[in-house]
Design a protein around this motif. Sequence first.
Motif, PDB file in Angstrom:
ATOM      1  N   SER A  27      25.960  61.061  60.800  1.00  0.00           N
ATOM      2  CA  SER A  27      24.923  60.649  59.847  1.00  0.00           C
ATOM      3  C   SER A  27      24.952  61.471  58.555  1.00  0.00           C
ATOM      4  N   ALA A  28      25.825  62.463  58.468  1.00  0.00           N
ATOM      5  CA  ALA A  28      25.862  63.325  57.277  1.00  0.00           C
ATOM      6  C   ALA A  28      26.267  62.510  56.055  1.00  0.00           C
ATOM      7  N   PRO A  29      25.572  62.702  54.908  1.00  0.00           N
ATOM      8  CA  PRO A  29      25.941  61.960  53.698  1.00  0.00           C
ATOM      9  C   PRO A  29      27.327  62.410  53.215  1.00  0.00           C
ATOM     10  N   LEU A  30      28.192  61.419  52.941  1.00  0.00           N
ATOM     11  CA  LEU A  30      29.573  61.698  52.556  1.00  0.00           C
ATOM     12  C   LEU A  30      29.650  62.610  51.339  1.00  0.00           C
ATOM     13  N   ASP A  31      28.770  62.374  50.343  1.00  0.00           N
ATOM     14  CA  ASP A  31      28.831  63.201  49.131  1.00  0.00           C
ATOM     15  C   ASP A  31      28.571  64.673  49.445  1.00  0.00           C
ATOM     16  N   GLU A  32      27.605  64.936  50.340  1.00  0.00           N
ATOM     17  CA  GLU A  32      27.291  66.329  50.686  1.00  0.00           C
ATOM     18  C   GLU A  32      28.422  66.970  51.488  1.00  0.00           C
ATOM     19  N   VAL A  33      29.037  66.178  52.378  1.00  0.00           N
ATOM     20  CA  VAL A  33      30.156  66.697  53.178  1.00  0.00           C
ATOM     21  C   VAL A  33      31.308  67.102  52.265  1.00  0.00           C
ATOM     22  N   LEU A  34      31.602  66.253  51.265  1.00  0.00           N
ATOM     23  CA  LEU A  34      32.724  66.528  50.363  1.00  0.00           C
ATOM     24  C   LEU A  34      32.481  67.768  49.511  1.00  0.00           C
ATOM     25  N   VAL A  35      31.252  67.902  48.975  1.00  0.00           N
ATOM     26  CA  VAL A  35      30.943  69.068  48.146  1.00  0.00           C
ATOM     27  C   VAL A  35      31.010  70.340  49.005  1.00  0.00           C
ATOM     28  N   GLU A  36      30.526  70.233  50.241  1.00  0.00           N
ATOM     29  CA  GLU A  36      30.568  71.396  51.143  1.00  0.00           C
ATOM     30  C   GLU A  36      32.015  71.762  51.483  1.00  0.00           C
ATOM     31  N   MET A  37      32.880  70.744  51.697  1.00  0.00           N
ATOM     32  CA  MET A  37      34.303  71.026  51.929  1.00  0.00           C
ATOM     33  C   MET A  37      34.887  71.768  50.734  1.00  0.00           C
ATOM     34  N   ALA A  38      34.524  71.337  49.515  1.00  0.00           N
ATOM     35  CA  ALA A  38      35.043  71.994  48.312  1.00  0.00           C
ATOM     36  C   ALA A  38      34.523  73.422  48.222  1.00  0.00           C
ATOM     37  N   ASN A  39      33.224  73.612  48.514  1.00  0.00           N
ATOM     38  CA  ASN A  39      32.642  74.960  48.425  1.00  0.00           C
ATOM     39  C   ASN A  39      33.287  75.914  49.427  1.00  0.00           C
ATOM     40  N   ARG A  40      33.565  75.413  50.631  1.00  0.00           N
ATOM     41  CA  ARG A  40      34.190  76.251  51.664  1.00  0.00           C
ATOM     42  C   ARG A  40      35.705  76.303  51.526  1.00  0.00           C
ATOM     43  N   ARG A  41      36.239  75.452  50.629  1.00  0.00           N
ATOM     44  CA  ARG A  41      37.688  75.348  50.443  1.00  0.00           C
ATOM     45  C   ARG A  41      38.398  75.040  51.763  1.00  0.00           C
ATOM     46  N   VAL A  42      37.840  74.087  52.518  1.00  0.00           N
ATOM     47  CA  VAL A  42      38.506  73.629  53.741  1.00  0.00           C
ATOM     48  C   VAL A  42      39.099  72.251  53.486  1.00  0.00           C
ATOM     49  N   LEU A  47      31.495  65.143  64.566  1.00  0.00           N
ATOM     50  CA  LEU A  47      31.160  65.320  65.977  1.00  0.00           C
ATOM     51  C   LEU A  47      29.866  64.602  66.314  1.00  0.00           C
ATOM     52  N   GLU A  48      29.934  63.800  67.382  1.00  0.00           N
ATOM     53  CA  GLU A  48      28.736  63.173  67.934  1.00  0.00           C
ATOM     54  C   GLU A  48      28.421  63.978  69.183  1.00  0.00           C
ATOM     55  N   GLY A  49      27.478  64.896  69.091  1.00  0.00           N
ATOM     56  CA  GLY A  49      27.284  65.859  70.167  1.00  0.00           C
ATOM     57  C   GLY A  49      28.543  66.702  70.265  1.00  0.00           C
ATOM     58  N   ALA A  50      29.205  66.698  71.426  1.00  0.00           N
ATOM     59  CA  ALA A  50      30.429  67.475  71.592  1.00  0.00           C
ATOM     60  C   ALA A  50      31.670  66.606  71.420  1.00  0.00           C
ATOM     61  N   ARG A  51      31.478  65.304  71.133  1.00  0.00           N
ATOM     62  CA  ARG A  51      32.590  64.373  71.095  1.00  0.00           C
ATOM     63  C   ARG A  51      33.114  64.220  69.672  1.00  0.00           C
ATOM     64  N   LEU A  52      34.433  64.374  69.516  1.00  0.00           N
ATOM     65  CA  LEU A  52      35.068  64.211  68.203  1.00  0.00           C
ATOM     66  C   LEU A  52      35.227  62.716  67.929  1.00  0.00           C
ATOM     67  N   VAL A  53      34.559  62.221  66.882  1.00  0.00           N
ATOM     68  CA  VAL A  53      34.641  60.780  66.587  1.00  0.00           C
ATOM     69  C   VAL A  53      35.385  60.494  65.283  1.00  0.00           C
ATOM     70  N   GLY A  54      35.724  61.546  64.537  1.00  0.00           N
ATOM     71  CA  GLY A  54      36.469  61.308  63.307  1.00  0.00           C
ATOM     72  C   GLY A  54      36.863  62.594  62.616  1.00  0.00           C
ATOM     73  N   ILE A  55      37.800  62.483  61.682  1.00  0.00           N
ATOM     74  CA  ILE A  55      38.202  63.625  60.864  1.00  0.00           C
ATOM     75  C   ILE A  55      38.286  63.143  59.419  1.00  0.00           C
ATOM     76  N   LEU A  56      37.578  63.824  58.540  1.00  0.00           N
ATOM     77  CA  LEU A  56      37.675  63.540  57.103  1.00  0.00           C
ATOM     78  C   LEU A  56      38.514  64.638  56.482  1.00  0.00           C
ATOM     79  N   THR A  57      39.568  64.250  55.760  1.00  0.00           N
ATOM     80  CA  THR A  57      40.439  65.269  55.182  1.00  0.00           C
ATOM     81  C   THR A  57      40.430  65.190  53.659  1.00  0.00           C
TER      82      THR A  57
END
Lengths: 77, 77
Positions: free
Chosen positions: B26-41, B47-57
């Motif tokens: 449910s995380a907003p894509l724009d916030e995820v992207l800015v956070e990736m840039a800030n963390r330089r990852v 993750l849906e609970g402990a289940r991996l449901v996707g990877i955004l690169t």
Amino acid sequence: PEPAGARALHAIKVIGAEPPHAVAPSAPLDEVLVEMANRRVDAALVLEGARLVGILTSVDACRLLGQRLAAARRRPA
Amino acid sequence: PEPAGARALHAIKVIGAEPPHAVAPSAPLDEVLVEMANRRVDAALVLEGARLVGILTSVDACRLLGQRLAAARRRPA
């Protein structure tokens, strides 16, 4: 013991650095980004002749796309 | 000689892999992207609970931003 510089060079070799992706300052940003994605590289070097004038990274792409999506969310079409 | 598996784990340790950046579906894509840039990852694990449901690169970000800029160039506001 091996000098630190030699170790660093060896490490880069092991990781398998590829020749950098270079583009001209006049290259359209959209094409550069799609090409970075196709080649799966993290950066494009902007070269004016032999002079390095800039570096575009995938971190820049994350930030810029995030900012554009945030702006679109605040002001829906 | 060291088994291949042990060598691989050792190599990952040397490179210094950080704990992955995890987000909810449910995380907003724009916030995820800015956070990736800030963390330089380069990636965010969805993750849906402990289940991996996707990877955004960051490769996804390059491609998507490139496509959006190309569309905007073809159809200027």
